[in-house]
Design an enzyme around this catalytic site. Sequence first.
Site, PDB file in Angstrom:
ATOM      1  N   LEU A 122       0.834  -1.212   0.000  1.00  0.00           N
ATOM      2  CA  LEU A 122       0.000   0.000   0.000  1.00  0.00           C
ATOM      3  C   LEU A 122       0.866   1.258   0.000  1.00  0.00           C
ATOM      4  O   LEU A 122       0.350   2.377  -0.107  1.00  0.00           O
ATOM      5  CB  LEU A 122      -0.910   0.008   1.239  1.00  0.00           C
ATOM      6  CG  LEU A 122      -1.818  -1.220   1.392  1.00  0.00           C
ATOM      7  CD1 LEU A 122      -2.641  -1.127   2.685  1.00  0.00           C
ATOM      8  CD2 LEU A 122      -2.736  -1.377   0.189  1.00  0.00           C
ATOM      9  N   LYS A 144      16.851  -5.335   3.070  1.00  0.00           N
ATOM     10  CA  LYS A 144      17.165  -4.233   3.989  1.00  0.00           C
ATOM     11  C   LYS A 144      18.576  -4.289   4.554  1.00  0.00           C
ATOM     12  O   LYS A 144      19.178  -3.242   4.803  1.00  0.00           O
ATOM     13  CB  LYS A 144      16.167  -4.214   5.159  1.00  0.00           C
ATOM     14  CG  LYS A 144      14.774  -3.754   4.758  1.00  0.00           C
ATOM     15  CD  LYS A 144      13.857  -3.704   5.966  1.00  0.00           C
ATOM     16  CE  LYS A 144      12.438  -3.395   5.537  1.00  0.00           C
ATOM     17  NZ  LYS A 144      11.511  -3.319   6.678  1.00  0.00           N
ATOM     18  N   ASN A 170      15.601   0.968   5.172  1.00  0.00           N
ATOM     19  CA  ASN A 170      14.403   0.809   4.345  1.00  0.00           C
ATOM     20  C   ASN A 170      14.220   2.003   3.410  1.00  0.00           C
ATOM     21  O   ASN A 170      13.247   2.053   2.676  1.00  0.00           O
ATOM     22  CB  ASN A 170      13.150   0.607   5.211  1.00  0.00           C
ATOM     23  CG  ASN A 170      12.695   1.892   5.862  1.00  0.00           C
ATOM     24  OD1 ASN A 170      13.510   2.765   6.146  1.00  0.00           O
ATOM     25  ND2 ASN A 170      11.410   2.027   6.087  1.00  0.00           N
ATOM     26  N   GLY A 226       9.708 -12.141  18.578  1.00  0.00           N
ATOM     27  CA  GLY A 226      10.229 -11.945  17.221  1.00  0.00           C
ATOM     28  C   GLY A 226      11.463 -11.072  17.220  1.00  0.00           C
ATOM     29  O   GLY A 226      11.439  -9.948  17.718  1.00  0.00           O
ATOM     30  N   ALA A 227      12.544 -11.611  16.683  1.00  0.00           N
ATOM     31  CA  ALA A 227      13.824 -10.889  16.656  1.00  0.00           C
ATOM     32  C   ALA A 227      14.390 -10.874  15.243  1.00  0.00           C
ATOM     33  O   ALA A 227      15.597 -10.951  15.041  1.00  0.00           O
ATOM     34  CB  ALA A 227      14.813 -11.541  17.627  1.00  0.00           C
ATOM     35  N   GLY A 228      13.512 -10.773  14.252  1.00  0.00           N
ATOM     36  CA  GLY A 228      13.971 -10.646  12.871  1.00  0.00           C
ATOM     37  C   GLY A 228      14.277  -9.190  12.566  1.00  0.00           C
ATOM     38  O   GLY A 228      14.500  -8.381  13.459  1.00  0.00           O
ATOM     39  N   ALA A 283      12.387  -6.717  11.461  1.00  0.00           N
ATOM     40  CA  ALA A 283      11.447  -5.764  12.053  1.00  0.00           C
ATOM     41  C   ALA A 283      11.586  -5.759  13.573  1.00  0.00           C
ATOM     42  O   ALA A 283      11.443  -4.711  14.217  1.00  0.00           O
ATOM     43  CB  ALA A 283      10.016  -6.115  11.644  1.00  0.00           C
ATOM     44  N   TYR A 287       0.252  -6.199   9.670  1.00  0.00           N
ATOM     45  CA  TYR A 287      -0.883  -5.366   9.236  1.00  0.00           C
ATOM     46  C   TYR A 287      -1.598  -5.888   7.992  1.00  0.00           C
ATOM     47  O   TYR A 287      -2.401  -5.181   7.402  1.00  0.00           O
ATOM     48  CB  TYR A 287      -0.436  -3.915   9.057  1.00  0.00           C
ATOM     49  CG  TYR A 287       0.510  -3.676   7.911  1.00  0.00           C
ATOM     50  CD1 TYR A 287       1.835  -4.043   8.005  1.00  0.00           C
ATOM     51  CD2 TYR A 287       0.072  -3.082   6.737  1.00  0.00           C
ATOM     52  CE1 TYR A 287       2.710  -3.834   6.961  1.00  0.00           C
ATOM     53  CE2 TYR A 287       0.941  -2.861   5.682  1.00  0.00           C
ATOM     54  CZ  TYR A 287       2.254  -3.245   5.808  1.00  0.00           C
ATOM     55  OH  TYR A 287       3.107  -3.036   4.770  1.00  0.00           O
ATOM     56  N   GLY A 293      -0.990  -2.905  13.575  1.00  0.00           N
ATOM     57  CA  GLY A 293       0.239  -2.664  12.809  1.00  0.00           C
ATOM     58  C   GLY A 293       0.118  -1.578  11.751  1.00  0.00           C
ATOM     59  O   GLY A 293       1.107  -1.232  11.102  1.00  0.00           O
TER      60      GLY A 293
END
Length: 280
Positions: A18, A73, A94, A133-135, A137, A227, A248
């Site tokens: 989007l 990224k 980004n 989550g530790a990726g 993002a 999201y 999100g």
Amino acid sequence: VPRQLRVGLIGAGIGRSLTPAMHMREGEHCGLSYRYDLIDLDARGLSVSDLPALIDEAEAQGFAGLNITHPCKQAAVALVDELSPDAQALRSINTITFHGKSRIGHNTDWWGFAESFRRGLAGVPLDHVVQLGAGGAGVAVAHATAEMGARSIEIFDLDPKRAQALVEQLQPAHDACRFSIGHDLVAALDAADGLVHATPTGMDAHPGLPLDGRLLTERLWVAEIVYFPIETELVKRAKQAGCRVLDGGGMAVFQAVKAFELFTGMRPDVDRMMQHFNSL
Ligand code: NAD
């Protein structure tokens, strides 16, 4: 004649993003002739190894800048001349802006999360935060939570090496916040003020909950970053449990707000961008 501006997004599987719509609509409102291209690795049969050539091409074509997303990224960091201080701490960008022959790398994801959080969860306690989550993002949102004043952040990831890497990367940049690797989620949530969710669980492609829903109690605030869809299973369950909940969408809008500023040098109308996003 309106000022012409061309930018793009490089990533894989970005056909439904989007972000182009948000940028172009706001650009139009700001009186710009604003073109935002999708440069989809999957659609073009390319991979991360083609990233240098794609960035060169955009630069040669006079782009003002680029957004960069999964899986590029980290690789993009080595392809710019200068990094903003945040991008340096996160080792992930980004956004790239082109300035003559020089390129600057920025990270607007962390600010996007922080700004969304400040608006949607104003005043919540941040003494002890649990994050799943530790990726890529996850690193950005943990940095944001520490920047907002969290005193301790306990990180859980199915892959303990990723949790460890996040802690080792971010701890040196944040004296006032203690990062740790989580082992017992039940005990951690029992002592926590809130939960940040940064795994892909809940996306259309990975439905479900990232934890036992019974662990969500009204004592906790919950900040989601997935999201697609906006109302993830986690957001639904947390609302049912009576938690203060952030979805999100705000992070997605505010990363674009900051990138728009970097590309155009203009201040977008944030409420208008938010409304447009919600209508998409
Ligand atoms: P990633 O694949 O780099 O990292 C995800 C991490 O989560 C991995 O380390 C994985 O081991 C871990 N994980 C998966 N399931 C888990 C579980 N149940 N419990 C604990 N850990 C688990 O992905 P990413 O790039 O960090 O993105 C994560 C999500 O964030 C994606 O769904 C993405 O769409 C979303 N995202 C949203 C925004 C936004 O603007 N709102 C921005 C970036 C990413």
